[in-house]
Design a protein around this motif. Structure first.
Motif, PDB file in Angstrom:
ATOM      1  N   GLY A   1      12.487  21.617  -0.429  1.00  0.00           N
ATOM      2  CA  GLY A   1      13.231  20.524  -0.849  1.00  0.00           C
ATOM      3  C   GLY A   1      13.856  19.989  -0.195  1.00  0.00           C
ATOM      4  O   GLY A   1      14.277  18.478  -0.441  1.00  0.00           O
ATOM      5  N   ASP A   2      14.932  20.082   1.086  1.00  0.00           N
ATOM      6  CA  ASP A   2      15.593  19.244   1.858  1.00  0.00           C
ATOM      7  C   ASP A   2      14.418  18.546   2.680  1.00  0.00           C
ATOM      8  O   ASP A   2      15.028  18.449   3.693  1.00  0.00           O
ATOM      9  N   GLN A   3      13.185  19.147   2.906  1.00  0.00           N
ATOM     10  CA  GLN A   3      12.417  19.007   3.988  1.00  0.00           C
ATOM     11  C   GLN A   3      11.517  17.406   3.199  1.00  0.00           C
ATOM     12  O   GLN A   3      11.233  16.988   2.203  1.00  0.00           O
ATOM     13  N   ASP A   4      11.154  16.646   4.313  1.00  0.00           N
ATOM     14  CA  ASP A   4       9.891  15.576   4.063  1.00  0.00           C
ATOM     15  C   ASP A   4       8.758  16.114   4.328  1.00  0.00           C
ATOM     16  O   ASP A   4       8.450  16.695   5.604  1.00  0.00           O
ATOM     17  N   VAL A   5       7.741  16.286   3.240  1.00  0.00           N
ATOM     18  CA  VAL A   5       6.551  16.606   3.354  1.00  0.00           C
ATOM     19  C   VAL A   5       5.102  15.493   3.682  1.00  0.00           C
ATOM     20  O   VAL A   5       5.284  14.311   2.832  1.00  0.00           O
ATOM     21  N   VAL A   6       3.875  15.728   3.700  1.00  0.00           N
ATOM     22  CA  VAL A   6       2.942  15.494   3.489  1.00  0.00           C
ATOM     23  C   VAL A   6       2.024  16.811   2.754  1.00  0.00           C
ATOM     24  O   VAL A   6       1.919  18.141   3.133  1.00  0.00           O
TER      25      VAL A   6
ATOM     26  N   ALA B   1      -4.230  13.546   2.802  1.00  0.00           N
ATOM     27  CA  ALA B   1      -2.830  13.832   3.701  1.00  0.00           C
ATOM     28  C   ALA B   1      -1.390  12.477   3.015  1.00  0.00           C
ATOM     29  O   ALA B   1      -1.884  11.494   3.655  1.00  0.00           O
ATOM     30  N   THR B   2      -1.042  12.913   2.262  1.00  0.00           N
ATOM     31  CA  THR B   2      -0.081  11.792   1.673  1.00  0.00           C
ATOM     32  C   THR B   2       1.270  12.145   1.487  1.00  0.00           C
ATOM     33  O   THR B   2       1.709  13.230   1.177  1.00  0.00           O
ATOM     34  N   PRO B   3       2.387  11.329   2.627  1.00  0.00           N
ATOM     35  CA  PRO B   3       3.378  11.734   2.334  1.00  0.00           C
ATOM     36  C   PRO B   3       3.565  11.741   1.407  1.00  0.00           C
ATOM     37  O   PRO B   3       3.729  11.440  -0.029  1.00  0.00           O
TER      38      PRO B   3
END
Length: 122
Positions: free
Chosen positions: A56-61, A101-103
């Motif tokens: 939830g609080d992470q920037d993910v790819v 691999a998509t942000p």
């Protein structure tokens, strides 16, 4: 012939290195394949729930993986807390198996927004 769906893995932006050439070995949130014993994967329908529960609080790819190019065993295992079986990869993810691999952007309310990143449910 039955088409094998893509598998998905959420990588934190800090763990993902798009320029790396070695197989990907991060299982989840900083834990390695060696520590965990497998890499956590998801079907498209499972991705949003995994993201909400753990990222939830992470920037993910979002990694989209072609299962035909994975050389290690993929096994679906029940996760009672989720009420579902999830694919687990018992080896690294070869870079050639990673289709994209998509942000993942965030919606106006701050949640991860997978709109247009996953296939529509059948």
């Amino acid at each position: 012939m039955l088409e094998i769906p893509h598998l998905y893995h959420l990588a934190t932006a800090s763990e993902w290195d798009a320029d790396a050439t070695e197989p990907y070995t991060v299982s989840t949130l900083g834990r390695s394949l060696e520590e965990e014993g497998f890499i956590h994967l998801s079907l498209a329908r499972q991705v949003a729930g995994v993201a909400e529960a753990f990222y939830g609080d992470q920037d993910v790819v979002l990694l989209r993986i072609d299962p035909a190019k994975v050389t290690a065993r993929v096994q679906f295992e029940d996760v009672p807390e989720a009420g579902d079986a999830f694919p687990h990869l018992y080896g690294p993810i070869p870079r050639e198996a990673i289709v994209s691999a998509t942000p993942v952007p965030r919606s106006a309310d701050g949640t991860l927004d997978f709109t247009g990143l996953l296939p529509e449910p059948i």
